[in-house]
Design a protein around this motif. Structure first.
Motif, PDB file in Angstrom:
ATOM      1  N   SER A 145       0.786  -1.202   0.184  1.00 30.70           N
ATOM      2  CA  SER A 145      -0.083  -0.068  -0.145  1.00 30.70           C
ATOM      3  C   SER A 145       0.999   1.479   0.207  1.00 30.70           C
ATOM      4  N   GLY A 179       1.898   2.016  -3.425  1.00 34.19           N
ATOM      5  CA  GLY A 179       0.795   2.265  -4.305  1.00 34.19           C
ATOM      6  C   GLY A 179       0.672   3.994  -4.037  1.00 34.19           C
ATOM      7  N   ALA A 180       0.817   4.331  -2.705  1.00 30.89           N
ATOM      8  CA  ALA A 180       0.748   5.755  -2.300  1.00 30.89           C
ATOM      9  C   ALA A 180       1.969   6.461  -2.913  1.00 30.89           C
ATOM     10  N   LEU A 232       3.471   5.621  -5.817  1.00 27.93           N
ATOM     11  CA  LEU A 232       3.141   5.883  -7.200  1.00 27.93           C
ATOM     12  C   LEU A 232       2.172   6.989  -7.515  1.00 27.93           C
ATOM     13  N   LEU A 233       1.328   7.127  -6.719  1.00 30.26           N
ATOM     14  CA  LEU A 233       0.294   8.266  -6.935  1.00 30.26           C
ATOM     15  C   LEU A 233       0.905   9.472  -6.747  1.00 30.26           C
ATOM     16  N   GLN A 288       3.634  10.593  -7.878  1.00 27.85           N
ATOM     17  CA  GLN A 288       4.430  10.581  -9.303  1.00 27.85           C
ATOM     18  C   GLN A 288       3.433  11.304 -10.272  1.00 27.85           C
ATOM     19  N   TRP A 343       0.041   6.112 -13.761  1.00 21.46           N
ATOM     20  CA  TRP A 343       0.507   6.232 -12.600  1.00 21.46           C
ATOM     21  C   TRP A 343      -0.667   5.916 -11.592  1.00 21.46           C
ATOM     22  N   GLY A 351      -1.277   2.542  -8.825  1.00 21.95           N
ATOM     23  CA  GLY A 351      -1.266   2.893  -7.363  1.00 21.95           C
ATOM     24  C   GLY A 351      -2.423   2.130  -6.872  1.00 21.95           C
ATOM     25  N   ILE A 385      -2.470  -0.292  -3.586  1.00 22.64           N
ATOM     26  CA  ILE A 385      -3.080   0.111  -2.237  1.00 22.64           C
ATOM     27  C   ILE A 385      -4.141  -0.912  -2.113  1.00 22.64           C
ATOM     28  N   THR A 421       0.910  15.765  -3.787  1.00 28.40           N
ATOM     29  CA  THR A 421       1.970  14.890  -3.875  1.00 28.40           C
ATOM     30  C   THR A 421       2.706  14.702  -2.620  1.00 28.40           C
ATOM     31  N   PHE A 481       0.315  12.353  -0.650  1.00 26.80           N
ATOM     32  CA  PHE A 481       0.368  11.040  -0.899  1.00 26.80           C
ATOM     33  C   PHE A 481       1.965  10.371  -0.373  1.00 26.80           C
ATOM     34  N   ALA A 532       2.331   7.348   2.240  1.00 29.26           N
ATOM     35  CA  ALA A 532       2.987   6.272   1.882  1.00 29.26           C
ATOM     36  C   ALA A 532       3.870   5.827   3.326  1.00 29.26           C
TER      37      ALA A 532
END
Length: 513
Positions: free
Chosen positions: A366, A369-370, A372-373, A375, A385, A389, A393, A468, A471, A475
């Motif tokens: 997870s 995934g966060a 990636l978000l 980005q 993305w 993501g 998650i 950003t 997120f 993460a």
């Protein structure tokens, strides 16, 4: 051989207990309908968690209809969270003291009535009041629902499957709420985001009256007024202060006063539980190392996941220009992933891996995934993305959340099942409230600083930069939860294994009991 003598012979006591349990099951008229009963419990859980997000999508439309300010808009959400979180410990003890079925039905009935009033609200005052009443009855309903699972399923392998189903629903209900809220708002009316609860509640009440029963506990707890008042006030202060931080900042008196009061009341509450003859939350429930780890894990994970839901919703609608229904559809991959992974977890992973490994690995996924978000920018394709993501998650929620909720109920005494269910929910509610408030502050600061350096015209860039930062913080919370889980949950712990050896944490906490 007597039962006392048998209990002293290794292996015999286990067989005797299994035979006794099987005999009890055979004569239980509710046993054959246990999976239908689980369906009723799941319906209630869907209603509770759905309401945490289904209203979010409808808020702009409701605001335009009723004509209330942006400041009041926040309280439509906060009123629910305040009442829910503050009254959860009391709700858990009510289930233990007066019967889980009874409190389950009361919670559903009260929630339905409050939803009807909220749906018909002519002004913002009525809507906020209805939301607070919803939260109060949700606090009665949620621990009763979770604790019912532990008394319905006496076979530990079946309990494994039941928690898998329950966890899958819990993990995806928030995203389902976003989709349903978009559908109802776009094609019917925002008011049906409230009315839909009546339909679910009626089904739950009919099923509950037919399929559930109050188990007879010889040692039912009594309610303590001092513990109830102090505990509820402590949670209220923490949640209220966090809510005010989003609008007034962390340094304002209206934020710091309730937060500081909440911390002191929480310390006093713990001390009170040690001396109170009828504690609201017996410290023996927290003394187990696994359960304590589960509650901390749920606290941190929910702080992260609700922040992701909030900022991703803003990103979809404010940056990408999605409609409410398109926003809901954009969350579909997460919901599907949660369902698939939760099924895989209870059917395969729990048979081969320990609970610590499953939870830690899920939380790490997870967090990835966060990350990636974080980005994604204003021009990023959804599939590049956001989609991967969401899948990561969903993978983490589908595995870690399922198991963490189960660990929070594992091994608890029947008389404390409702309390353990309440603690499971308190951890999640406090985590979501405090996490969203804290990360929102970082997002707002980052957005302001970006505008300062790039000019007031760089609104979109500032907004994306703020998300950003949010997120990345989410993460970090996911990964912090993975560390907590890896450090505290006992190695070798499995859902179908009841054996338990003393751990250092147990000895420390037992001194408080």
């Amino acid at each position: 051989m007597s039962s006392t003598e048998a209990s002293r012979v290794p292996g015999v006591s286990v067989v005797a207990k299994a035979d006794a349990a099987q005999s009890s099951v055979t004569h239980n008229p509710y046993y054959e309908r246990r999976w239908m009963a689980l369906g009723v419990v799941v319906i209630a859980q869907i209603m509770i968690l759905l309401d945490a997000t289904v209203v979010n999508v409808a808020l702009p439309t409701a605001q335009a209809d009723l004509g209330f300010s942006d400041g009041n808009r926040q309280w439509v959400i906060t009123a629910y969270v305040l009442a829910f979180g503050s009254l959860l410990p009391l709700g858990g003890r009510l289930a233990d003291a007066y019967g889980r079925k009874t409190m389950f039905i009361v919670g559903l009935l009260g929630f339905a009535i409050a939803s009807a009033v909220g749906g018909a609200a002519p002004n913002i005052g009525t809507l906020i009041t209805a939301r607070a009443v919803q939260g109060g009855f949700a606090a009665i309903l949620a621990p009763a629902a979770l604790s019912l699972i532990t008394v319905i399923f006496t076979d530990l392998q079946e309990l494994n499957k039941a928690f898998g189903i329950f966890g899958a629903v819990s993990g995806s209900a928030g995203a389902i709420g976003l989709l349903l809220g978009g559908l109802l708002t776009d094609y019917v009316s925002w008011r049906w985001c409230m009315y839909v609860n009546i339909v679910l509640a009626v089904v739950g009440i009919i099923g509950g009256l037919t399929l559930l029963h109050n188990s007879s506990e010889p040692d039912k707890p009594k309610l303590s007024v001092p513990s109830t008042v102090v505990g509820s006030a402590a949670i209220f202060g923490l949640v209220f202060g966090s809510a005010k931080a989003q609008t007034d900042g962390w340094g304002s008196a209206v934020t710091l006063t309730p937060l500081i009061a909440g911390v002191f009341l929480l310390v006093g509450f713990v001390v009170l539980q040690k001396v109170d003859r009828h504690p609201l939350i017996p410290l023996r429930v927290l003394a187990d190392r696994n359960r304590g780890a589960a509650y901390l894990t749920l606290f941190l994970a929910n702080a992260a996941v609700f922040a992701v839901f909030l900022f991703l919703t803003y990103y979809f609608q404010g940056v990408l220009g999605y409609s409410p229904i398109t926003t809901g559809v954009a969350f579909l991959p997460l919901m599907v992933t949660v369902g698939v992974v939760a099924t895989l977890t209870q059917g395969v992973l729990l048979q081969r891996l320990t609970m610590r490994v499953i939870v830690a690995a899920g939380l790490i996924a997870s967090g990835a995934g966060a990350a990636l978000l974080a980005q994604a920018d204003a021009g990023s394709p959804y599939a590049a993305w956001v989609l991967p993501g969401l899948i990561l998650i969903g993978t983490g929620i589908g595995s870690a959340a399922v198991v963490a909720v189960a660990v929070g109920q594992l091994g608890v005494e029947p008389r404390d099942a409702g309390t353990a269910g309440a603690l499971n929910n308190v951890s999640q509610q406090l985590g979501s409230a405090l996490g969203v408030a804290l990360i929102s502050t970082f997002v707002a600061t980052a957005t302001h600083q970006y505008l300062t350096h790039h000019g007031s015209t760089a609104v979109v860039g500032a907004t994306v930069h703020g998300f950003t930062v949010g997120f990345w913080w989410a993460a970090g919370l996911f990964w912090a939860a993975a560390v907590v889980c890896g450090a505290l949950i006992r190695g070798g712990t499995r859902l179908h294994h009841e054996a338990r050896q003393p751990e250092p944490l147990d000895e420390i906490v037992s001194a408080l009991i």
